[in-house]
Design an enzyme around this catalytic site. Sequence first.
Site, PDB file in Angstrom:
ATOM      1  N   GLN A 102       0.844  -1.189   0.000  1.00  0.00           N
ATOM      2  CA  GLN A 102       0.000   0.000   0.000  1.00  0.00           C
ATOM      3  C   GLN A 102       0.885   1.247   0.000  1.00  0.00           C
ATOM      4  O   GLN A 102       1.925   1.282   0.647  1.00  0.00           O
ATOM      5  CB  GLN A 102      -0.928   0.005   1.215  1.00  0.00           C
ATOM      6  CG  GLN A 102      -2.018  -1.051   1.174  1.00  0.00           C
ATOM      7  CD  GLN A 102      -3.071  -0.809   0.106  1.00  0.00           C
ATOM      8  OE1 GLN A 102      -3.243   0.293  -0.395  1.00  0.00           O
ATOM      9  NE2 GLN A 102      -3.783  -1.877  -0.254  1.00  0.00           N
ATOM     10  N   GLU A 112      -4.220 -15.867  -3.507  1.00  0.00           N
ATOM     11  CA  GLU A 112      -3.340 -14.952  -4.241  1.00  0.00           C
ATOM     12  C   GLU A 112      -2.678 -15.680  -5.409  1.00  0.00           C
ATOM     13  O   GLU A 112      -2.251 -16.838  -5.269  1.00  0.00           O
ATOM     14  CB  GLU A 112      -2.273 -14.387  -3.297  1.00  0.00           C
ATOM     15  CG  GLU A 112      -1.150 -13.617  -3.945  1.00  0.00           C
ATOM     16  CD  GLU A 112      -1.624 -12.439  -4.771  1.00  0.00           C
ATOM     17  OE1 GLU A 112      -1.041 -12.208  -5.839  1.00  0.00           O
ATOM     18  OE2 GLU A 112      -2.586 -11.752  -4.349  1.00  0.00           O
ATOM     19  N   PHE A 160      -7.379 -11.936  -3.689  1.00  0.00           N
ATOM     20  CA  PHE A 160      -6.302 -11.064  -4.169  1.00  0.00           C
ATOM     21  C   PHE A 160      -5.533 -10.551  -2.946  1.00  0.00           C
ATOM     22  O   PHE A 160      -5.322  -9.355  -2.760  1.00  0.00           O
ATOM     23  CB  PHE A 160      -6.853  -9.902  -5.002  1.00  0.00           C
ATOM     24  CG  PHE A 160      -7.778 -10.307  -6.106  1.00  0.00           C
ATOM     25  CD1 PHE A 160      -7.273 -10.696  -7.344  1.00  0.00           C
ATOM     26  CD2 PHE A 160      -9.155 -10.313  -5.924  1.00  0.00           C
ATOM     27  CE1 PHE A 160      -8.127 -11.082  -8.376  1.00  0.00           C
ATOM     28  CE2 PHE A 160     -10.018 -10.693  -6.943  1.00  0.00           C
ATOM     29  CZ  PHE A 160      -9.502 -11.081  -8.174  1.00  0.00           C
ATOM     30  N   CYS A 164      -8.698   0.304  -6.047  1.00  0.00           N
ATOM     31  CA  CYS A 164      -7.833   1.412  -6.449  1.00  0.00           C
ATOM     32  C   CYS A 164      -8.312   2.038  -7.751  1.00  0.00           C
ATOM     33  O   CYS A 164      -7.589   2.810  -8.370  1.00  0.00           O
ATOM     34  CB  CYS A 164      -6.383   0.923  -6.602  1.00  0.00           C
ATOM     35  SG  CYS A 164      -6.181  -0.384  -7.833  1.00  0.00           S
TER      36      CYS A 164
END
Length: 399
Positions: A237, A284, A264, A356
């Site tokens: 992040q 993932e 994810f 995002c």
Amino acid sequence: MNQAQEILRIAARGDGVTADGQHVAGAVPGDVLAADGTLQFGPRHQSPPCKHFANCGGCQLQHADDVALAQFVSERVTYAAEGQSIVAAKVAPAHLSPPRSRRRATFHAMRRGAQVLIGYREGRSHKLVDLSECHVLRPELFSLVAPLRELLQLWEGRLAADIELALIDQGVACGIKGIRAVGLSQTEALLDFARDNDLARLSLDDGLGPETVWEPEPATMTLGGVPVAFPAGAFLQATEDGERALVGAAKEWLAGITPVADLFSGLGTFALSLAGPSKVLAAEASRDAHLACQSAARRSGKPVFPQHRDLFRNPLTAEDLSKFGAVLLDPPRAGARDQILQIAQSSIPRVVYISCNPASWAKDAKTLVEAGFLLDEVRPVGQFRWSTHVELASLFTRT
């Protein structure tokens, strides 16, 4: 244009917009576009703090004060939702990360004559802006720009390199793509650079993948209180502040729910924070990130169960998902259409969606709403300060 018009909002790419839809570069809400086409600054217009602003493509909104910036971040999310005929029951105030807080960055480097330039590209251009200051990066990262220029002077001829920096537990991890060490002098220079600047890790990638040159101790990033091995180029992040805001929302919305599917999941930013007492499946696709999360979970004893799975090609099925009390997903910018379709067909009652990209999020949100979910709350987050890049945390529920 026959009369003056006030700027009402900032569009997705950073231009100010009037009531009749005119886009005005460099304008913010409260500015006035005069009848002669000149722009009169209003109370929300500020002097950009960085001398590179208007050239450097890293920032688009340094001329907007915090009130205007927060308005932009919120509207990027709400307008995206409204474009899909979705209205959130609650929209929290926008969270803005402070200046000089970004802990990861990718610079470009090139040679111009006898000089090595390092910086960001101009907006919508390949031209490189050679940075002498930066008001968004952590000082630990920007302090490496001058030493990097000096280091790369040793690579003669054409130079085209990308430099990835990330601030982790042991200091700065630096990865340079596009060069390789030839001979003893370049190898020694790399080691001297890493030692003199107290790097956590230095790696080179000449096209065959990153190769570690310097790593005095294993590189880690603490997530959810657990040190996690940090692979070269791993996702992180953008700011610690923004991570706290996103993780805090997830913990609040998923408190007391178990088991949870974290899709994810990356290195385990959310999974390791949610685990205990909750049991968390962490799915993932990146093998390096999966293995790092798996090892961290085993060492910590937290009830995180990593799964190596490409959710684009092989999403969790509706039947699988119906076994969970909630799902959290944080997909790449393209969204998670196929996985969202499976969530919509499942009986799962609660979804926390971290995004995002408000545009792809809104398309996925429409699928959830059409399946009977309600958008209970959305929290806009401006991790990339003075940028048009906006993130969010959102909560969907159904009975």
